[in-house]
Design a protein around this motif. Structure first.
Motif, PDB file in Angstrom:
ATOM      1  N   MET A  57      -5.396   4.706  -0.790  1.00 22.17           N
ATOM      2  CA  MET A  57      -6.317   5.832  -1.002  1.00 22.17           C
ATOM      3  C   MET A  57      -6.598   6.570   0.308  1.00 22.17           C
ATOM      4  O   MET A  57      -6.651   7.802   0.333  1.00 22.17           O
ATOM      5  N   ILE A  58      -6.756   5.820   1.395  1.00 19.14           N
ATOM      6  CA  ILE A  58      -6.995   6.450   2.701  1.00 19.14           C
ATOM      7  C   ILE A  58      -5.817   7.352   3.070  1.00 19.14           C
ATOM      8  O   ILE A  58      -6.003   8.487   3.524  1.00 19.14           O
ATOM      9  N   ALA A  84      -7.688  -5.376  -3.347  1.00 15.78           N
ATOM     10  CA  ALA A  84      -8.496  -4.181  -3.133  1.00 15.78           C
ATOM     11  C   ALA A  84      -8.156  -3.529  -1.796  1.00 15.78           C
ATOM     12  O   ALA A  84      -8.173  -2.300  -1.677  1.00 15.78           O
ATOM     13  N   GLY A  85      -7.826  -4.320  -0.799  1.00 12.47           N
ATOM     14  CA  GLY A  85      -7.450  -3.776   0.498  1.00 12.47           C
ATOM     15  C   GLY A  85      -6.201  -2.908   0.425  1.00 12.47           C
ATOM     16  O   GLY A  85      -6.115  -1.867   1.085  1.00 12.47           O
ATOM     17  N   CYS A 131      -5.862  -2.608  -8.987  1.00 14.66           N
ATOM     18  CA  CYS A 131      -5.543  -3.980  -8.550  1.00 14.66           C
ATOM     19  C   CYS A 131      -4.865  -4.753  -9.676  1.00 14.66           C
ATOM     20  O   CYS A 131      -3.827  -5.394  -9.459  1.00 14.66           O
ATOM     21  N   ASN A 150      -7.276   0.345  -1.254  1.00 19.88           N
ATOM     22  CA  ASN A 150      -8.064   1.148  -0.314  1.00 19.88           C
ATOM     23  C   ASN A 150      -7.180   1.800   0.740  1.00 19.88           C
ATOM     24  O   ASN A 150      -7.371   2.969   1.078  1.00 19.88           O
ATOM     25  N   HIS A 151      -6.215   1.063   1.250  1.00 13.54           N
ATOM     26  CA  HIS A 151      -5.302   1.612   2.262  1.00 13.54           C
ATOM     27  C   HIS A 151      -4.509   2.777   1.663  1.00 13.54           C
ATOM     28  O   HIS A 151      -4.363   3.834   2.294  1.00 13.54           O
ATOM     29  N   SER A 195      -9.970   3.077 -11.377  1.00  8.62           N
ATOM     30  CA  SER A 195     -10.814   2.426 -10.377  1.00  8.62           C
ATOM     31  C   SER A 195      -9.986   1.470  -9.523  1.00  8.62           C
ATOM     32  O   SER A 195      -8.864   1.091  -9.890  1.00  8.62           O
ATOM     33  N   THR A 196     -10.563   1.069  -8.409  1.00  6.49           N
ATOM     34  CA  THR A 196      -9.897   0.096  -7.542  1.00  6.49           C
ATOM     35  C   THR A 196      -9.548  -1.157  -8.335  1.00  6.49           C
ATOM     36  O   THR A 196      -8.427  -1.667  -8.249  1.00  6.49           O
ATOM     37  N   TRP A 214       0.829  -1.200   0.000  1.00  2.00           N
ATOM     38  CA  TRP A 214       0.000   0.000   0.000  1.00  2.00           C
ATOM     39  C   TRP A 214       0.867   1.255   0.000  1.00  2.00           C
ATOM     40  O   TRP A 214       0.517   2.240  -0.646  1.00  2.00           O
ATOM     41  N   GLY A 249     -12.359  11.606  -2.628  1.00  2.00           N
ATOM     42  CA  GLY A 249     -13.352  10.695  -3.162  1.00  2.00           C
ATOM     43  C   GLY A 249     -14.672  11.421  -3.353  1.00  2.00           C
ATOM     44  O   GLY A 249     -15.074  12.229  -2.524  1.00  2.00           O
TER      45      GLY A 249
END
Length: 75
Positions: free
Chosen positions: A50-51, A43-44, A36, A47-48, A31-32, A7, A61
């Motif tokens: 992006m956070i 995806a995790g 990926c 997402n991490h 996109s995710t 990540w 977002g």
């Protein structure tokens, strides 16, 4: 030294693309699912990353639309 988590590597890559102008303010990120596939991560992981980038104010977002490069005030 251990390798950076995936990540963090992805966040670094996107950060560099924003800094270089490859991704400009207002540009939509892939996109995710696309991220990926392109980076062979889960995806995790995406997402991490992006956070972290959202927390740094680099991306934002928009519900139902995706993630975009944040408008940056120069100065």
């Amino acid at each position: 030294m251990p390798a950076k988590p995936k990540w963090a590597q992805l966040a670094d890559l996107i950060r560099e693309q924003i800094a270089s102008g490859e991704l400009a303010p207002g540009d939509k990120l892939p996109s995710t699912a696309q991220l990926c596939r392109a980076h062979d991560v889960s995806a995790g992981v995406v997402n991490h990353a992006m956070i972290v980038l959202k927390t740094e104010g680099l991306v934002e977002g928009v519900h139902g639309l995706g993630v975009f490069v944040a408008e940056r005030a120069e100065g």
